[in-house]
Design a protein around this motif. Structure first.
Motif, PDB file in Angstrom:
ATOM      1  N   VAL A  55       0.897  -1.400  -0.179  1.00 43.38           N
ATOM      2  CA  VAL A  55       0.223   0.000   0.297  1.00 43.38           C
ATOM      3  C   VAL A  55       0.572   1.443  -0.053  1.00 43.38           C
ATOM      4  CG1 VAL A  55      -2.046  -0.727   1.031  1.00 43.38           C
ATOM      5  CG2 VAL A  55      -0.623   0.437   2.249  1.00 43.38           C
ATOM      6  N   SER A  56       0.383   2.102  -1.191  1.00 43.41           N
ATOM      7  CA  SER A  56       0.735   3.411  -0.565  1.00 43.41           C
ATOM      8  C   SER A  56       0.663   4.587   1.038  1.00 43.41           C
ATOM      9  CB  SER A  56       0.967   4.522  -2.081  1.00 43.41           C
ATOM     10  OG  SER A  56       0.916   5.441  -1.805  1.00 43.41           O
ATOM     11  N   ILE A  75       9.235   1.456   2.099  1.00 44.12           N
ATOM     12  CA  ILE A  75      10.031   1.913   1.292  1.00 44.12           C
ATOM     13  C   ILE A  75       9.733   3.591   0.850  1.00 44.12           C
ATOM     14  CG2 ILE A  75      10.233   1.912  -1.401  1.00 44.12           C
ATOM     15  CD1 ILE A  75       9.469  -0.398  -1.623  1.00 44.12           C
ATOM     16  N   ASP A  76      10.787   4.071   1.489  1.00 43.03           N
ATOM     17  CA  ASP A  76      10.718   5.723   0.812  1.00 43.03           C
ATOM     18  C   ASP A  76      10.498   5.926   0.236  1.00 43.03           C
ATOM     19  OD1 ASP A  76      11.879   8.797   0.866  1.00 43.03           O
ATOM     20  OD2 ASP A  76      12.957   8.573   3.255  1.00 43.03           O
ATOM     21  N   THR A  77       9.425   6.401  -0.348  1.00 42.29           N
ATOM     22  CA  THR A  77       9.774   6.743  -2.123  1.00 42.29           C
ATOM     23  C   THR A  77      10.484   7.994  -1.914  1.00 42.29           C
ATOM     24  OG1 THR A  77       7.756   8.311  -1.604  1.00 42.29           O
ATOM     25  CG2 THR A  77       7.229   6.048  -2.522  1.00 42.29           C
ATOM     26  N   GLN A  78      10.601   8.766  -1.707  1.00 45.76           N
ATOM     27  CA  GLN A  78      11.480   9.878  -2.534  1.00 45.76           C
ATOM     28  C   GLN A  78      12.988   9.625  -2.354  1.00 45.76           C
ATOM     29  OE1 GLN A  78      11.259  13.442  -3.175  1.00 45.76           O
ATOM     30  NE2 GLN A  78       8.687  12.262  -2.591  1.00 45.76           N
ATOM     31  N   ALA A  79      13.661   8.956  -1.289  1.00 48.58           N
ATOM     32  CA  ALA A  79      15.080   8.102  -1.349  1.00 48.58           C
ATOM     33  C   ALA A  79      15.082   7.344  -1.896  1.00 48.58           C
ATOM     34  CB  ALA A  79      15.365   7.486   0.291  1.00 48.58           C
ATOM     35  N   GLN A  80      13.713   6.108  -2.690  1.00 55.78           N
ATOM     36  CA  GLN A  80      13.359   4.964  -3.627  1.00 55.78           C
ATOM     37  C   GLN A  80      14.890   4.268  -3.028  1.00 55.78           C
ATOM     38  OE1 GLN A  80      14.509   6.432  -7.363  1.00 55.78           O
ATOM     39  NE2 GLN A  80      13.099   7.223  -7.527  1.00 55.78           N
ATOM     40  N   ARG A  81      14.130   3.631  -1.471  1.00 53.79           N
ATOM     41  CA  ARG A  81      15.124   3.021  -1.078  1.00 53.79           C
ATOM     42  C   ARG A  81      14.589   2.268   0.866  1.00 53.79           C
ATOM     43  NH1 ARG A  81      20.952   3.069   0.198  1.00 53.79           N
ATOM     44  NH2 ARG A  81      20.420   1.823   1.143  1.00 53.79           N
TER      45      ARG A  81
END
Length: 130
Positions: A55-56, A75-81
């Motif tokens: 889920v987001s 998952i951090d969507t800004q860092a993509q990690r």
């Protein structure tokens, strides 16, 4: 961004042109941890990632369950990690995000027979309903 969860890891795609923005391989380490994205599981061969639900949340995070590891990944969507692994009850299979209460609910089966199902609410407080 689109997140594709596969046996090899996670692929982050740019919508529209389907350009791959980032590949997170199954052996990549979780930020600040020695844990791999998809550690080897007893009885699972070859070494593959197994996912159940994602889920987001607030367009900042994606949560995804790993039922064989009794955890979910953040998952951090800004860092993509992948920035965190959170332990859950056994075999988490479904996530629900209640936007109005800003709560994440995790349905866990307990085992493949669904004999010990639980519903965890708000993982920060670890409130559990059985």
């Amino acid at each position: 961004m689109f997140y594709v969860f596969s046996s090899e890891g996670i692929i982050i795609l740019q919508p529209g042109n389907c350009e791959i923005r980032r590949r997170i391989t199954r052996t990549e380490r979780i930020l600040g941890s020695d844990d791999e994205l998809c550690p080897r599981s007893a009885g699972v061969s070859p070494h593959e990632c197994v996912w159940a639900s994602a889920v987001s949340v607030r367009e900042k995070y994606v949560y995804v369950t790993q039922p064989l590891h009794n955890r979910l990944l953040l998952i951090d969507t800004q860092a993509q990690r992948v920035v965190q692994a959170v332990e859950t009850d056994a075999m988490p299979v479904k996530l629900f995000y209640d936007k109005s209460h800003d709560q994440l609910w995790v349905l866990s089966w307990g085992d493949l027979l669904k004999s010990r199902s639980t519903l965890q609410v708000d993982l920060l407080t670890r409130t559990v309903c059985k």
